[in-house]
Design an enzyme around this catalytic site. Structure first.
Site, PDB file in Angstrom:
ATOM      1  N   THR A 166       0.897  -1.261  -0.040  1.00  0.00           N
ATOM      2  CA  THR A 166      -0.061   0.131   0.132  1.00  0.00           C
ATOM      3  C   THR A 166       0.807   1.262   0.052  1.00  0.00           C
ATOM      4  O   THR A 166       0.411   2.335  -0.543  1.00  0.00           O
ATOM      5  CB  THR A 166      -0.907  -0.030   1.251  1.00  0.00           C
ATOM      6  OG1 THR A 166      -0.259   0.051   2.490  1.00  0.00           O
ATOM      7  CG2 THR A 166      -1.893  -1.137   1.055  1.00  0.00           C
ATOM      8  N   GLU A 203       1.672  12.169   0.959  1.00  0.00           N
ATOM      9  CA  GLU A 203       1.811  13.528   0.181  1.00  0.00           C
ATOM     10  C   GLU A 203       3.146  13.693  -0.166  1.00  0.00           C
ATOM     11  O   GLU A 203       3.622  14.479  -1.279  1.00  0.00           O
ATOM     12  CB  GLU A 203       1.465  14.731   1.039  1.00  0.00           C
ATOM     13  CG  GLU A 203      -0.274  14.699   1.266  1.00  0.00           C
ATOM     14  CD  GLU A 203      -0.416  15.789   2.381  1.00  0.00           C
ATOM     15  OE1 GLU A 203      -0.981  16.625   1.863  1.00  0.00           O
ATOM     16  OE2 GLU A 203      -0.459  15.088   3.498  1.00  0.00           O
TER      17      GLU A 203
END
Length: 766
Positions: A663, A733
């Site tokens: 992930t 991010e």
């Protein structure tokens, strides 16, 4: 609420869970289309709502004719400022002891007056039996306006920009020495202007609200990254108790920051349901998302760098102007990374904002740093070219040991290793330094590099962890599945902490009725919830040990245990004596044990916020915590047409310990793809005369598609940060930061053209 699929009683021994590339626990549900999103929940007697948008940027409504709309078959109501029920105003300012006061996307009292604040603001809501009837009727609402002078041209408004005041949880500017004087005296320097356009979120699932009232109790099925913020904001606006509002968000469908705030659709959807006295769904069209949900602000930036001839930086200046709305918005802190990345002798970072009559901007994946790294890292590439140095060598020559602005220590930082590994995997040593020196047929090839940087946040999170006699574990937390595998990684964390198989753990999430979780934002949800999960697991293990020490016949009875560990479903003392959870619970006649972290009262919640803020301030005073990385990019530029294709990508990240290798890599690749879009195609085009977005939809706003994206080689150092739970940092991010610069630098290497205005379109190369 949402949970992972039901678990069966575990029968296998546990193995280390953290760090493994475990498949997502909701993978089958997602891929078969069985996942439920905000627009999927069926309700009897469900009505639908559609918005009517203003066509001026500032002024007043002088007349509004709803006759034709009300005549459409199936229309139940048309709400305007003339008949809409009054709302309480949003919080006037951010209260650091109640972070939900950050939730309001704008200061507007929707349908509360005849005022218009931006082109696209909702001025009416149609409620109908069917979506088709609501959309048709919305088109028939006639609105007349008295327009007032409006500021709608960002670049014309640059001269009016004002310095940003310090804001809670918002990176500010900084200064060390006299950077302007040092710049003027530098033997080698560059002084460049960069611009970035507005950009809009385009999540797979557009913003949707399904609202149901039962007296003064409100249930909202919402596409949100911040359930608790939404719950508290709705309670405030509709003047009902917080405990009477429930927000359900089992799956978010993508967010990127836009769903971290409360926008017009949520408020007006709940209002429409109250007026219609039946469930109402307001699912925004793509156009409505552009017109009512804030995106990334446009920026103008100056990056000026001065250096000795050996490349040592003597001056770093990074200033920026971004846009905010007259009724809200936040600064785009473009210099956030520039205070921390390079060991410059003098530094000046300053942020300013220009106020326009426009939809307020909002957070969008790596706010500030996504576009700020474009300017800074392009500037570093330009300086390397002036110096005749390799761009990687220049960066490593200026790699600091401590924070360059104020000398604080880095909690961890190993950019040198990230660059070394990336350069080796990419083959950077073969790069010829001269632009236009590499070809493949009719295409010019270029190689570019840039640094990634992002400072993750950590927020409070309430959690309960319940262990049953059969060895299964239930983790309950109001966290968000924004698409990153939240349930999977928290299952891994709980499994390893308790010494049970991952298959034994179920995670309930996506419901404000659960213990309050952290918002999914600032790359902080995983670490925030992990900290509480670990504490709850420790509490649970202590409770199990206390039971065992009191139980007749237990090998742990009456014993002092200093080093408590859990393996294979049991508690073990340092000398090996111990027993399983199942045995402990059976002896005690207890079906389960529970560990809990979090406030149980409103007073406790405030006290928790105070402790959180005090800890955050103390942490920031002592140290700098950031995820970093190195991007290596290859582009092919058609010499005749100027078409740019990204053909190869290697990225290596220093993001602390990785909880799930699968992930994490997916998130990092997703950020890179989004950065490629920002570099080459994404631009919200605003008519400077009217303030109207002219490409409000995916037909004209171009996001990257599969043909635009090469194979992306992502790896990470996987070295823990010693100051965070499990040593992890956020990965959501950092992936996008530096990407646009790497592309622009590769384009310069290919063509010799330094593009300083995003996106890099054909006209800027030809």
């Amino acid at each position: 609420m949402t949970q992972a699929p039901e678990r069966t009683r575990p029968t296998t021994a546990t193995t280390p869970a953290v760090g493994q590339p475990i498949d997502r626990v909701d993978g089958a549900v997602k891929t078969t289309g069985a996942s439920e999103y905000a627009a999927d929940r069926p309700f009897p007697d469900l009505a639908h709502a559609a918005l009517v948008h203003a066509t001026i940027a500032r002024g007043r409504i002088t007349a509004i004719d709803t006759t034709a709309a009300e005549a459409v078959t199936g229309v139940l109501a048309v709400l305007t400022h003339r008949n809409a029920p009054p709302l309480k105003p949003p919080a006037a300012r951010v209260n650091p002891f109640d972070l939900s006061t950050m939730a309001s996307g704008t200061k507007v009292d929707y349908l509360g007056s005849d005022e218009v604040h931006w082109n696209g603001e909702p001025v009416a809501v149609v409620v109908a039996e069917t979506l088709e009837a609501a959309v048709e009727a919305a088109r028939l609402v006639q609105v007349d306006y008295a327009a007032e002078p409006a500021v709608t041209d960002f670049h014309a408004a640059e001269h009016s920009a004002e310095p940003v005041r310090a804001l809670p949880m918002m990176p500010g500017g900084g200064r060390k020495g006299d950077a302007e004087q040092a710049l003027a005296a530098a033997p080698v320097s560059v002084d460049l202007r960069f611009t970035t356009p507005p950009q809009n979120h385009n999540a797979i699932e557009p913003h949707t609200t399904t609202a149901v009232w039962d007296g003064d109790r409100l249930t909202v099925h919402e596409s949100t990254q911040a359930m608790d913020f939404v719950r508290r904001h709705l309670a405030l606006r509709f003047d009902v108790p917080v405990d009477g509002v429930r927000v359900i968000a089992p799956n978010v469908g993508g967010g990127f920051g836009g769903k971290g705030f409360v926008w017009a659709g949520t408020i007006l959807g709940a209002m429409a349901a109250r007026v219609a006295q039946r469930p109402v769904r307001l699912a925004l069209s793509r156009e409505a998302v552009f017109r009512t949900v804030g995106g990334r602000a446009p920026t103008v930036q100056r990056v000026a760098l001065g250096a000795e001839r050996d490349g040592a930086l003597t001056a770093l200046v990074h200033t920026g102007i971004s846009q905010v709305g007259r009724v809200g918005g936040m600064p785009e802190a473009v210099g956030s990374q520039s205070k921390h990345l390079y060991a410059a002798r003098s530094i000046l970072v300053r942020h300013s904002t220009a106020t326009l009559d426009a939809l307020p901007n909002s957070a969008m994946r790596a706010p500030g740093e996504a576009v700020g790294t474009f300017a800074l890292e392009s500037g570093m590439d330009a300086l390397a070219h002036e110096l005749g140095m390799d761009p990687v060598e220049l960066r490593m020559h200026n790699e600091p040991e401590r924070d360059p602005l104020n000398g604080k220590r880095f909690t961890r930082r190993n950019l040198r290793a990230a660059y070394a590994r990336g350069a080796q995997r990419f083959g950077w040593a073969e790069r010829p330094p001269q632009p236009r020196s590499m070809r493949a047929g009719r295409a010019l090839l270029g190689w570019g590099v840039a640094t990634a940087f992002h400072m993750p946040i950590q927020l409070p999170a309430d959690v309960t962890v319940r262990l049953a006699m059969d060895g299964t574990v239930l983790v309950r937390c109001g966290l968000h599945e924004i698409g990153v595998g939240a349930a999977t990684v928290q299952s891994q964390i709980a499994a390893e902490a308790l010494g049970v198989p991952v298959e034994a753990v179920t995670v309930e999430l996506g419901d404000s009725a659960l213990p309050v979780g952290a918002m999914a934002g600032g790359s902080g949800q995983t670490a925030s919830v992990a900290a509480s999960v670990l504490r709850a697991c420790e509490e649970l293990k202590r409770s199990a040990l206390a039971l065992a020490r009191r139980a007749a016949g237990s090998p742990l009875r009456g014993r002092r245990i200093g080093n408590l560990a859990a393996r294979n479903g049991g508690l073990f003392a340092a000398d090996g004596a111990g027993e399983t959870y199942a045995t402990i619970l059976a002896r005690a006649g207890r079906p389960s044990l529970e560990g809990r972290v979090g406030a149980r009262t409103s007073v406790g919640r405030v006290a928790g916020q105070v402790r959180f803020l005090a800890g955050m301030v103390n942490d920031q005073r002592r140290q700098v915590r950031a995820a970093t990385g190195a991007h290596f990019c290859e582009v092919a530029v058609d010499e005749d047409t100027g078409e740019v294709r990204v053909t190869r990508w290697v990225a290596v990240f220093d993001v602390g310990r990785v909880i799930n290798a699968k992930t994490a890599a997916s998130q990092l690749r997703g950020g890179i793809v989004m950065g490629i879009g920002a570099a080459l195609t994404e631009e919200t085009q605003v008519d400077p005369r009217t303030g109207r977005i002219v490409n409000a939809g995916l037909a004209d706003y171009h996001v990257p598609v599969q043909a635009d994206v090469p194979a992306i080689d992502v790896s990470y150092l996987d070295e823990p940060d010693p100051t965070t739970p499990l040593g992890l940092l956020g990965v959501g991010e950092v992936g996008i930061t530096g990407v646009a610069a790497a592309v622009a630098n590769a384009v310069h290497h290919a063509t010799g053209v330094r593009v300083r205005d995003l996106p890099i379109t054909l006209d800027r190369l030809l």
